[in-house]
Motif scaffolding. Structure first.
Motif, PDB file in Angstrom:
ATOM      1  N   GLU A 153       0.832  -1.202   0.000  1.00 18.72           N
ATOM      2  CA  GLU A 153       0.000   0.000   0.000  1.00 18.72           C
ATOM      3  C   GLU A 153       0.869   1.257   0.000  1.00 18.72           C
ATOM      4  OE1 GLU A 153      -2.695   1.689   3.413  1.00 18.72           O
ATOM      5  OE2 GLU A 153      -3.829   0.168   2.291  1.00 18.72           O
ATOM      6  N   ALA A 154       1.931   1.251   0.775  1.00 18.76           N
ATOM      7  CA  ALA A 154       2.833   2.403   0.825  1.00 18.76           C
ATOM      8  C   ALA A 154       3.493   2.631  -0.529  1.00 18.76           C
ATOM      9  CB  ALA A 154       3.889   2.208   1.907  1.00 18.76           C
ATOM     10  N   LEU A 155       3.941   1.559  -1.188  1.00 19.18           N
ATOM     11  CA  LEU A 155       4.576   1.696  -2.503  1.00 19.18           C
ATOM     12  C   LEU A 155       3.572   2.164  -3.547  1.00 19.18           C
ATOM     13  CD1 LEU A 155       7.078   1.508  -4.244  1.00 19.18           C
ATOM     14  CD2 LEU A 155       6.579  -0.922  -4.581  1.00 19.18           C
ATOM     15  N   ARG A 156       2.365   1.642  -3.497  1.00 17.45           N
ATOM     16  CA  ARG A 156       1.316   2.086  -4.430  1.00 17.45           C
ATOM     17  C   ARG A 156       1.055   3.589  -4.255  1.00 17.45           C
ATOM     18  NH1 ARG A 156      -2.135  -1.740  -3.692  1.00 17.45           N
ATOM     19  NH2 ARG A 156      -3.044  -0.874  -1.808  1.00 17.45           N
ATOM     20  N   ASN A 157       0.968   4.049  -3.016  1.00 20.74           N
ATOM     21  CA  ASN A 157       0.742   5.471  -2.756  1.00 20.74           C
ATOM     22  C   ASN A 157       1.927   6.323  -3.201  1.00 20.74           C
ATOM     23  OD1 ASN A 157      -1.790   4.976  -1.684  1.00 20.74           O
ATOM     24  ND2 ASN A 157      -1.097   4.947   0.427  1.00 20.74           N
ATOM     25  N   ALA A 158       3.143   5.836  -2.974  1.00 20.42           N
ATOM     26  CA  ALA A 158       4.341   6.583  -3.386  1.00 20.42           C
ATOM     27  C   ALA A 158       4.403   6.705  -4.902  1.00 20.42           C
ATOM     28  CB  ALA A 158       5.600   5.895  -2.863  1.00 20.42           C
ATOM     29  N   THR A 159       4.105   5.624  -5.597  1.00 21.70           N
ATOM     30  CA  THR A 159       4.143   5.644  -7.058  1.00 21.70           C
ATOM     31  C   THR A 159       3.044   6.540  -7.621  1.00 21.70           C
ATOM     32  OG1 THR A 159       5.123   3.440  -7.091  1.00 21.70           O
ATOM     33  CG2 THR A 159       4.060   4.183  -9.120  1.00 21.70           C
ATOM     34  N   LYS A 160       1.854   6.495  -7.017  1.00 22.91           N
ATOM     35  CA  LYS A 160       0.776   7.380  -7.455  1.00 22.91           C
ATOM     36  C   LYS A 160       1.153   8.848  -7.227  1.00 22.91           C
ATOM     37  CE  LYS A 160      -4.187   8.296  -7.097  1.00 22.91           C
ATOM     38  NZ  LYS A 160      -3.988   9.644  -7.562  1.00 22.91           N
ATOM     39  N   ALA A 161       1.761   9.147  -6.090  1.00 17.75           N
ATOM     40  CA  ALA A 161       2.190  10.524  -5.795  1.00 17.75           C
ATOM     41  C   ALA A 161       3.219  10.984  -6.819  1.00 17.75           C
ATOM     42  CB  ALA A 161       2.757  10.600  -4.381  1.00 17.75           C
ATOM     43  N   LEU A 162       4.174  10.113  -7.166  1.00 18.43           N
ATOM     44  CA  LEU A 162       5.189  10.476  -8.158  1.00 18.43           C
ATOM     45  C   LEU A 162       4.556  10.655  -9.535  1.00 18.43           C
ATOM     46  CD1 LEU A 162       8.143  11.056  -8.761  1.00 18.43           C
ATOM     47  CD2 LEU A 162       8.474   8.597  -9.093  1.00 18.43           C
ATOM     48  N   THR A 163       3.610   9.823  -9.888  1.00 13.45           N
ATOM     49  CA  THR A 163       2.904   9.963 -11.165  1.00 13.45           C
ATOM     50  C   THR A 163       2.180  11.305 -11.229  1.00 13.45           C
ATOM     51  OG1 THR A 163       2.643   7.577 -11.377  1.00 13.45           O
ATOM     52  CG2 THR A 163       1.130   8.942 -12.659  1.00 13.45           C
ATOM     53  N   ASP A 164       1.549  11.699 -10.129  1.00  8.08           N
ATOM     54  CA  ASP A 164       0.878  13.006 -10.079  1.00  8.08           C
ATOM     55  C   ASP A 164       1.880  14.144 -10.288  1.00  8.08           C
ATOM     56  OD1 ASP A 164      -1.480  11.654  -9.569  1.00  8.08           O
ATOM     57  OD2 ASP A 164      -1.552  12.192  -7.433  1.00  8.08           O
ATOM     58  N   ILE A 165       3.047  14.035  -9.669  1.00  6.62           N
ATOM     59  CA  ILE A 165       4.089  15.063  -9.829  1.00  6.62           C
ATOM     60  C   ILE A 165       4.516  15.147 -11.284  1.00  6.62           C
ATOM     61  CG2 ILE A 165       6.477  15.678  -9.273  1.00  6.62           C
ATOM     62  CD1 ILE A 165       5.998  14.297  -6.533  1.00  6.62           C
ATOM     63  N   ARG A 166       4.718  14.011 -11.911  1.00  4.68           N
ATOM     64  CA  ARG A 166       5.151  13.976 -13.315  1.00  4.68           C
ATOM     65  C   ARG A 166       4.109  14.613 -14.226  1.00  4.68           C
ATOM     66  NH1 ARG A 166       7.092   7.745 -12.946  1.00  4.68           N
ATOM     67  NH2 ARG A 166       9.277   8.093 -12.349  1.00  4.68           N
ATOM     68  N   LYS A 167       2.827  14.407 -13.939  1.00  3.11           N
ATOM     69  CA  LYS A 167       1.757  14.981 -14.759  1.00  3.11           C
ATOM     70  C   LYS A 167       1.674  16.491 -14.593  1.00  3.11           C
ATOM     71  CE  LYS A 167      -1.369  11.029 -14.779  1.00  3.11           C
ATOM     72  NZ  LYS A 167      -2.624  10.505 -14.216  1.00  3.11           N
ATOM     73  N   ASP A 168       1.644  16.945 -13.360  1.00  2.00           N
ATOM     74  CA  ASP A 168       1.444  18.366 -13.074  1.00  2.00           C
ATOM     75  C   ASP A 168       2.696  19.205 -13.281  1.00  2.00           C
ATOM     76  OD1 ASP A 168      -1.143  17.739 -12.393  1.00  2.00           O
ATOM     77  OD2 ASP A 168      -0.754  17.705 -10.238  1.00  2.00           O
ATOM     78  N   ARG A 169       3.851  18.639 -12.966  1.00  2.00           N
ATOM     79  CA  ARG A 169       5.144  19.334 -13.087  1.00  2.00           C
ATOM     80  C   ARG A 169       5.192  20.646 -12.310  1.00  2.00           C
ATOM     81  NH1 ARG A 169       8.410  16.827 -16.768  1.00  2.00           N
ATOM     82  NH2 ARG A 169       7.372  15.446 -18.213  1.00  2.00           N
ATOM     83  N   ARG A 170       4.421  20.732 -11.232  1.00  2.00           N
ATOM     84  CA  ARG A 170       4.437  21.940 -10.401  1.00  2.00           C
ATOM     85  C   ARG A 170       5.101  21.690  -9.056  1.00  2.00           C
ATOM     86  NH1 ARG A 170      -1.793  23.314 -10.651  1.00  2.00           N
ATOM     87  NH2 ARG A 170      -1.660  21.203  -9.908  1.00  2.00           N
ATOM     88  N   GLU A 171       5.181  20.438  -8.657  1.00  2.00           N
ATOM     89  CA  GLU A 171       5.718  20.094  -7.342  1.00  2.00           C
ATOM     90  C   GLU A 171       6.959  19.236  -7.496  1.00  2.00           C
ATOM     91  OE1 GLU A 171       1.658  19.446  -4.847  1.00  2.00           O
ATOM     92  OE2 GLU A 171       2.045  18.024  -6.464  1.00  2.00           O
ATOM     93  N   VAL A 172       7.786  19.223  -6.468  1.00  2.00           N
ATOM     94  CA  VAL A 172       8.950  18.333  -6.467  1.00  2.00           C
ATOM     95  C   VAL A 172       8.763  17.196  -5.485  1.00  2.00           C
ATOM     96  CG1 VAL A 172      10.597  20.049  -7.292  1.00  2.00           C
ATOM     97  CG2 VAL A 172      10.242  19.758  -4.825  1.00  2.00           C
ATOM     98  N   TRP A 173       7.734  17.293  -4.637  1.00  2.00           N
ATOM     99  CA  TRP A 173       7.390  16.196  -3.745  1.00  2.00           C
ATOM    100  C   TRP A 173       5.892  16.193  -3.492  1.00  2.00           C
ATOM    101  CZ3 TRP A 173       4.904  16.961   0.899  1.00  2.00           C
ATOM    102  CH2 TRP A 173       4.919  18.263   1.413  1.00  2.00           C
ATOM    103  N   LYS A 174       5.394  15.008  -3.155  1.00  2.00           N
ATOM    104  CA  LYS A 174       3.987  14.866  -2.792  1.00  2.00           C
ATOM    105  C   LYS A 174       3.872  13.677  -1.844  1.00  2.00           C
ATOM    106  CE  LYS A 174      -0.663  14.417  -4.620  1.00  2.00           C
ATOM    107  NZ  LYS A 174      -1.505  14.460  -5.817  1.00  2.00           N
ATOM    108  N   LEU A 175       3.064  13.838  -0.811  1.00  2.00           N
ATOM    109  CA  LEU A 175       2.826  12.766   0.139  1.00  2.00           C
ATOM    110  C   LEU A 175       1.390  12.287  -0.024  1.00  2.00           C
ATOM    111  CD1 LEU A 175       4.066  12.563   3.726  1.00  2.00           C
ATOM    112  CD2 LEU A 175       1.695  12.001   3.238  1.00  2.00           C
ATOM    113  N   LEU A 176       1.220  10.986  -0.092  1.00  2.00           N
ATOM    114  CA  LEU A 176      -0.115  10.408  -0.268  1.00  2.00           C
ATOM    115  C   LEU A 176      -0.342   9.302   0.752  1.00  2.00           C
ATOM    116  CD1 LEU A 176      -2.675  10.399  -2.029  1.00  2.00           C
ATOM    117  CD2 LEU A 176      -1.530   8.777  -3.526  1.00  2.00           C
ATOM    118  N   GLN A 177      -1.435   9.431   1.461  1.00  2.00           N
ATOM    119  CA  GLN A 177      -1.852   8.404   2.413  1.00  2.00           C
ATOM    120  C   GLN A 177      -3.336   8.178   2.230  1.00  2.00           C
ATOM    121  OE1 GLN A 177      -1.134   9.390   6.527  1.00  2.00           O
ATOM    122  NE2 GLN A 177      -1.587   7.331   7.213  1.00  2.00           N
ATOM    123  N   GLU A 178      -3.714   7.016   1.752  1.00  2.00           N
ATOM    124  CA  GLU A 178      -5.142   6.736   1.517  1.00  2.00           C
ATOM    125  C   GLU A 178      -5.659   5.736   2.513  1.00  2.00           C
ATOM    126  OE1 GLU A 178      -5.244   5.557  -2.597  1.00  2.00           O
ATOM    127  OE2 GLU A 178      -5.420   7.611  -3.223  1.00  2.00           O
TER     128      GLU A 178
END
Length: 119
Positions: free
Chosen positions: A94-119
């Motif tokens: 679950e942690a890896l899935r959330n980390a990968t989703k957060a990184l995918t969001d960063i790659r799409k938006d290109r506005r942030e350099v980090w994102k934390l996701l906890q679902e």
């Protein structure tokens, strides 16, 4: 034996511009840069008590404790070469899935350099 529930934290690091580097140079050059990146992440995370694993390409994951997340974020904010998705979960998957989703969001938006996701 019973263990108390605790969250798992995984950070998924990514090197900016790696695809361009791979397309414009040799496989050896891009691999060498990926290894330098791995060493850079290792030198940041290991002293904080984390474990680092190279996943191929420019993908690196680190297992962390929650109390060092802010320190990792500070390191990323001060390094224009990298970005990181951080996932927190009830287990490693679950942690890896959330980390990968957060990184995918960063790659799409290109506005942030980090994102934390906890679902």
């Amino acid at each position: 034996m019973e263990y108390p529930d605790s969250s798992v934290v995984i950070a998924h690091f990514d090197l900016n511009g790696f695809t361009s580097l791979t397309n414009e140079t040799s496989p050896y050059t891009s691999f060498t840069e990926a290894q330098k990146f791995y060493t850079e992440v290792l030198e940041t995370v290991y002293p904080l008590g984390g474990l680092v694993q190279y996943m191929g390409g420019d993908n690196i994951v680190a297992l962390l404790s929650q109390d060092v997340i802010d320190q990792v974020i500070t390191q990323v904010e001060n390094n224009p070469r990298i970005k990181v998705g951080i996932g927190i979960g009830r287990n490693a998957r679950e942690a890896l899935r959330n980390a990968t989703k957060a990184l995918t969001d960063i790659r799409k938006d290109r506005r942030e350099v980090w994102k934390l996701l906890q679902e």
